[in-house]
Design a protein around this motif. Structure first.
Motif, PDB file in Angstrom:
ATOM      1  N   VAL A 265       0.846  -1.165  -0.026  1.00  0.00           N
ATOM      2  CA  VAL A 265       0.167  -0.068   0.008  1.00  0.00           C
ATOM      3  C   VAL A 265       0.799   1.313   0.153  1.00  0.00           C
ATOM      4  CG1 VAL A 265      -1.590   1.425   1.375  1.00  0.00           C
ATOM      5  CG2 VAL A 265      -1.888  -1.154   1.234  1.00  0.00           C
ATOM      6  N   ALA A 266       2.093   1.184   0.621  1.00  0.00           N
ATOM      7  CA  ALA A 266       2.938   2.335   0.778  1.00  0.00           C
ATOM      8  C   ALA A 266       3.482   2.694  -0.544  1.00  0.00           C
ATOM      9  CB  ALA A 266       4.038   2.161   1.970  1.00  0.00           C
ATOM     10  N   LEU A 267       3.676   1.601  -1.292  1.00  0.00           N
ATOM     11  CA  LEU A 267       4.308   1.768  -2.593  1.00  0.00           C
ATOM     12  C   LEU A 267       3.374   2.489  -3.707  1.00  0.00           C
ATOM     13  CD1 LEU A 267       6.600  -1.449  -2.823  1.00  0.00           C
ATOM     14  CD2 LEU A 267       7.284   0.803  -2.664  1.00  0.00           C
ATOM     15  N   GLU A 268       2.011   1.950  -3.483  1.00  0.00           N
ATOM     16  CA  GLU A 268       0.814   2.360  -4.265  1.00  0.00           C
ATOM     17  C   GLU A 268       0.764   4.037  -3.955  1.00  0.00           C
ATOM     18  OE1 GLU A 268      -2.138  -0.123  -3.176  1.00  0.00           O
ATOM     19  OE2 GLU A 268      -1.534  -1.917  -4.209  1.00  0.00           O
ATOM     20  N   GLN A 269       0.789   4.404  -2.796  1.00  0.00           N
ATOM     21  CA  GLN A 269       0.835   5.647  -2.433  1.00  0.00           C
ATOM     22  C   GLN A 269       2.067   6.492  -2.322  1.00  0.00           C
ATOM     23  OE1 GLN A 269      -1.876   6.149   1.148  1.00  0.00           O
ATOM     24  NE2 GLN A 269      -3.130   4.662   0.412  1.00  0.00           N
ATOM     25  N   GLU A 270       3.224   5.997  -3.246  1.00  0.00           N
ATOM     26  CA  GLU A 270       4.385   6.679  -2.860  1.00  0.00           C
ATOM     27  C   GLU A 270       4.457   8.189  -3.161  1.00  0.00           C
ATOM     28  OE1 GLU A 270       8.583   6.279  -5.467  1.00  0.00           O
ATOM     29  OE2 GLU A 270       7.262   4.999  -5.765  1.00  0.00           O
ATOM     30  N   GLU A 271       3.594   8.523  -4.136  1.00  0.00           N
ATOM     31  CA  GLU A 271       3.646  10.112  -4.286  1.00  0.00           C
ATOM     32  C   GLU A 271       3.284  10.794  -3.105  1.00  0.00           C
ATOM     33  OE1 GLU A 271       2.121  13.362  -7.596  1.00  0.00           O
ATOM     34  OE2 GLU A 271       1.544  11.200  -7.665  1.00  0.00           O
ATOM     35  N   ALA A 272       2.011  10.395  -2.347  1.00  0.00           N
ATOM     36  CA  ALA A 272       1.796  10.867  -1.387  1.00  0.00           C
ATOM     37  C   ALA A 272       2.691  10.936  -0.046  1.00  0.00           C
ATOM     38  CB  ALA A 272       0.435  10.546  -0.990  1.00  0.00           C
ATOM     39  N   PHE A 273       3.445   9.899  -0.040  1.00  0.00           N
ATOM     40  CA  PHE A 273       4.245   9.493   1.105  1.00  0.00           C
ATOM     41  C   PHE A 273       5.493  10.255   0.857  1.00  0.00           C
ATOM     42  CE2 PHE A 273       2.242   5.613   2.399  1.00  0.00           C
ATOM     43  CZ  PHE A 273       2.569   5.465   3.811  1.00  0.00           C
ATOM     44  N   LEU A 274       6.056  10.616  -0.286  1.00  0.00           N
ATOM     45  CA  LEU A 274       7.177  11.185  -0.349  1.00  0.00           C
ATOM     46  C   LEU A 274       6.986  12.648  -0.675  1.00  0.00           C
ATOM     47  CD1 LEU A 274       9.271   8.685  -2.418  1.00  0.00           C
ATOM     48  CD2 LEU A 274       9.346   8.963  -0.198  1.00  0.00           C
ATOM     49  N   GLY A 275       5.981  13.244  -0.827  1.00  0.00           N
ATOM     50  CA  GLY A 275       5.525  14.669  -0.956  1.00  0.00           C
ATOM     51  C   GLY A 275       6.276  15.629   0.092  1.00  0.00           C
ATOM     52  N   HIS A 276       6.637  15.202   1.396  1.00  0.00           N
ATOM     53  CA  HIS A 276       6.910  16.025   2.433  1.00  0.00           C
ATOM     54  C   HIS A 276       8.669  16.229   2.248  1.00  0.00           C
ATOM     55  CE1 HIS A 276       9.305  12.824   4.702  1.00  0.00           C
ATOM     56  NE2 HIS A 276       8.580  12.133   3.974  1.00  0.00           N
ATOM     57  N   ARG A 277       9.144  15.484   1.448  1.00  0.00           N
ATOM     58  CA  ARG A 277      10.671  15.637   1.284  1.00  0.00           C
ATOM     59  C   ARG A 277      11.216  17.150   1.087  1.00  0.00           C
ATOM     60  NH1 ARG A 277      12.572  11.653  -3.098  1.00  0.00           N
ATOM     61  NH2 ARG A 277      10.784  12.280  -4.253  1.00  0.00           N
ATOM     62  N   GLN A 278      10.716  17.757   0.118  1.00  0.00           N
ATOM     63  CA  GLN A 278      11.174  19.179   0.129  1.00  0.00           C
ATOM     64  C   GLN A 278      11.033  19.971   1.239  1.00  0.00           C
ATOM     65  OE1 GLN A 278      12.916  20.204  -2.805  1.00  0.00           O
ATOM     66  NE2 GLN A 278      13.414  21.879  -1.358  1.00  0.00           N
ATOM     67  N   ARG A 279       9.916  20.001   2.125  1.00  0.00           N
ATOM     68  CA  ARG A 279       9.818  20.457   3.364  1.00  0.00           C
ATOM     69  C   ARG A 279      10.818  20.169   4.262  1.00  0.00           C
ATOM     70  NH1 ARG A 279       4.468  19.074   1.522  1.00  0.00           N
ATOM     71  NH2 ARG A 279       4.433  16.980   3.257  1.00  0.00           N
ATOM     72  N   VAL A 280      11.083  18.956   4.496  1.00  0.00           N
ATOM     73  CA  VAL A 280      12.064  18.704   5.200  1.00  0.00           C
ATOM     74  C   VAL A 280      13.525  19.135   4.927  1.00  0.00           C
ATOM     75  CG1 VAL A 280      13.713  16.545   5.976  1.00  0.00           C
ATOM     76  CG2 VAL A 280      11.117  16.278   5.736  1.00  0.00           C
ATOM     77  N   ALA A 281      13.779  19.269   3.605  1.00  0.00           N
ATOM     78  CA  ALA A 281      15.158  19.810   2.922  1.00  0.00           C
ATOM     79  C   ALA A 281      15.035  21.447   3.164  1.00  0.00           C
ATOM     80  CB  ALA A 281      15.201  19.589   1.469  1.00  0.00           C
ATOM     81  N   ASP A 282      13.743  22.036   3.323  1.00  0.00           N
ATOM     82  CA  ASP A 282      13.858  23.413   3.397  1.00  0.00           C
ATOM     83  C   ASP A 282      14.298  23.518   4.974  1.00  0.00           C
ATOM     84  OD1 ASP A 282      13.382  23.781   0.808  1.00  0.00           O
ATOM     85  OD2 ASP A 282      11.056  24.211   1.184  1.00  0.00           O
ATOM     86  N   GLU A 283      13.609  22.781   5.868  1.00  0.00           N
ATOM     87  CA  GLU A 283      13.737  23.066   7.035  1.00  0.00           C
ATOM     88  C   GLU A 283      15.333  22.476   7.466  1.00  0.00           C
ATOM     89  OE1 GLU A 283      11.904  24.029  10.286  1.00  0.00           O
ATOM     90  OE2 GLU A 283      11.247  25.022   8.565  1.00  0.00           O
ATOM     91  N   ARG A 284      15.645  21.647   6.863  1.00  0.00           N
ATOM     92  CA  ARG A 284      17.299  21.395   7.249  1.00  0.00           C
ATOM     93  C   ARG A 284      18.155  22.467   6.842  1.00  0.00           C
ATOM     94  NH1 ARG A 284      18.307  17.333   3.179  1.00  0.00           N
ATOM     95  NH2 ARG A 284      18.662  19.211   1.801  1.00  0.00           N
ATOM     96  N   ASP A 285      17.714  23.073   5.885  1.00  0.00           N
ATOM     97  CA  ASP A 285      18.653  24.024   5.274  1.00  0.00           C
ATOM     98  C   ASP A 285      18.542  25.518   6.433  1.00  0.00           C
ATOM     99  OD1 ASP A 285      19.668  22.509   3.104  1.00  0.00           O
ATOM    100  OD2 ASP A 285      18.495  23.319   1.798  1.00  0.00           O
ATOM    101  N   ARG A 286      17.185  25.598   6.408  1.00  0.00           N
ATOM    102  CA  ARG A 286      16.978  26.805   7.559  1.00  0.00           C
ATOM    103  C   ARG A 286      17.540  26.578   8.783  1.00  0.00           C
ATOM    104  NH1 ARG A 286      13.511  28.302  11.647  1.00  0.00           N
ATOM    105  NH2 ARG A 286      12.573  26.386  11.697  1.00  0.00           N
ATOM    106  N   VAL A 287      17.538  25.313   9.266  1.00  0.00           N
ATOM    107  CA  VAL A 287      18.319  25.151  10.599  1.00  0.00           C
ATOM    108  C   VAL A 287      19.900  25.266  10.570  1.00  0.00           C
ATOM    109  CG1 VAL A 287      18.631  23.255  12.487  1.00  0.00           C
ATOM    110  CG2 VAL A 287      16.302  23.918  11.459  1.00  0.00           C
ATOM    111  N   ALA A 288      20.282  24.784   9.395  1.00  0.00           N
ATOM    112  CA  ALA A 288      21.805  24.779   9.142  1.00  0.00           C
ATOM    113  C   ALA A 288      22.197  26.161   9.059  1.00  0.00           C
ATOM    114  CB  ALA A 288      22.078  23.783   8.097  1.00  0.00           C
TER     115      ALA A 288
END
Length: 362
Positions: A265-288
């Motif tokens: 099921v997670a693979l079937e919903q991959e796009e929804a699962f991985l949609g947060h990655r840019q938010r994580v990257a943006d926060e990582r860069d902000r904290v750094a």
């Protein structure tokens, strides 16, 4: 009474294996604090439609029967995602079990493993469990896998090489040329641990090298970018003979039916699962960026969902914990003196960490 008739002495307990006598169980602290940023979990839960879809599938499972032992459907779905054949993919209970199966299949007392330092803290634990002698090889001063480091690894003549990319706990990825050099200059199974690769650039993975490097194994997990740390599901991609070999050491029915369905099921919903990655990257860069503004703080570039930093505060871990913020303490590890690793959480959690750190530094 003969000697053979004498009663056996009764021991209060059987001693543990001698090499385990002084060992503490592995694991980061699980403490009830307001801000937990120590285990690189993803702050956002799975997508809203995920658990209902899983529940719908579970009700049709025949749990009185054993699960599909070779988990064909899950492997086929993973292979389709990776552009491989199902015979090149294998899954297990987290990437740690994948690594252990590789060590059980290709390690042992007469074999040798090389792994880099700094690197994943479980590597020595897994090697010990698999009774496989290990050699630590230091990365360069910038914690990079350079040609000189490859030369040092090759000199140990390892049977397996374990390389995290991005590095844990540093966060830096390993380049494809370095992996090519490792493969060319050793006879080893080159295992690239890509637990955090989905948080980096699209071309950061060494997966495209599988057709080129016959002894390359790529290990991944659902625990990080897929937001399913509680599921404990990992997998490998490699030549088909690697998949055949690890099945010689897997436990019967090692991957339960619920886990197989949940992974599908997670693979079937991959796009929804991985949609947060840019938010994580943006926060990582902000904290750094915020950390680099603080006096006396060194922070390493990261392509993962965490940052490694060093300060001049000896008891930083404890002082952050006093302020309700739990990070991972590496301050007494070789080459990481004074370092802690902080997971990127929600914006509020990250702000709480920065506030607590500023308070400690002040």
């Amino acid at each position: 009474m003969t000697t053979s008739d004498a009663p056996c002495a009764v021991a209060d307990r059987l001693p543990v294996r001698p090499d385990l006598a002084a060992v503490e169980p592995y694991g980061a602290p699980q403490l009830d604090v307001p801000v937990r940023l120590n285990t690189n979990e993803t702050a956002e839960p799975p997508p809203p439609g995920f658990l209902p879809a899983v529940a719908e599938r579970i009700v049709s499972l025949e749990l009185n029967r054993y699960p599909d032992r070779p988990h064909r459907a899950l492997r086929e779905a993973l292979a389709a995602r990776l552009g491989l054949d199902a015979e090149q993919v294998w899954a297990a209970n987290g990437s740690n079990e994948i690594l252990l199966q590789l060590l059980q299949a290709y390690g042992g007392p007469e074999r040798r493993v090389a792994y880099v330092r700094p690197g994943y803290s479980m590597y020595p634990e897994l090697c010990r469990t698999a009774l496989t002698p290990a050699v630590e090889v230091d990365l360069d001063d910038d914690f990079a896998l350079t040609a000189d480091v490859v030369t040092t690894i090759a000199a140990t003549d390892p049977d397996l090489v374990l390389v995290p990319s991005p590095n844990n706990p540093v966060g830096t990825p390993v380049g494809r040329d370095a992996v090519r050099q490792l493969h060319a200059r050793t006879r080893a199974l080159v295992v690239v641990d890509e637990a955090y690769v989905e948080f980096g650039d699209a071309d950061a993975s060494v997966l495209p090298l599988l057709d080129e490097l016959t002894r390359l194994v790529v290990v991944r997990t659902f625990s990080k970018a897929f937001r399913l740390a509680g599921l404990r599901l990992g997998y490998l991609a490699a030549a088909d003979w690697v998949v055949q070999d690890v099945q010689k050491v897997r436990l019967p029915y090692h991957l339960d039916a619920v886990k197989q369905v949940t992974g599908l099921v997670a693979l079937e919903q991959e796009e929804a699962f991985l949609g947060h990655r840019q938010r994580v990257a943006d926060e990582r860069d902000r904290v750094a960026a915020a950390l680099r503004q603080l006096p006396g703080v060194q922070v390493w570039p990261s392509a993962a969902n965490f940052l490694l930093l060093r300060t001049g505060v000896d008891d930083l871990f404890a002082r952050l914990l006093e302020r309700g913020v739990l990070v991972r303490d590496f301050s007494r590890r070789p080459r990481l003196v004074g370092c802690v690793r902080v997971t990127i959480g929600t914006a509020d959690e990250n702000d709480a960490f920065l506030t607590a750190l500023r308070d400690v530094l002040a």
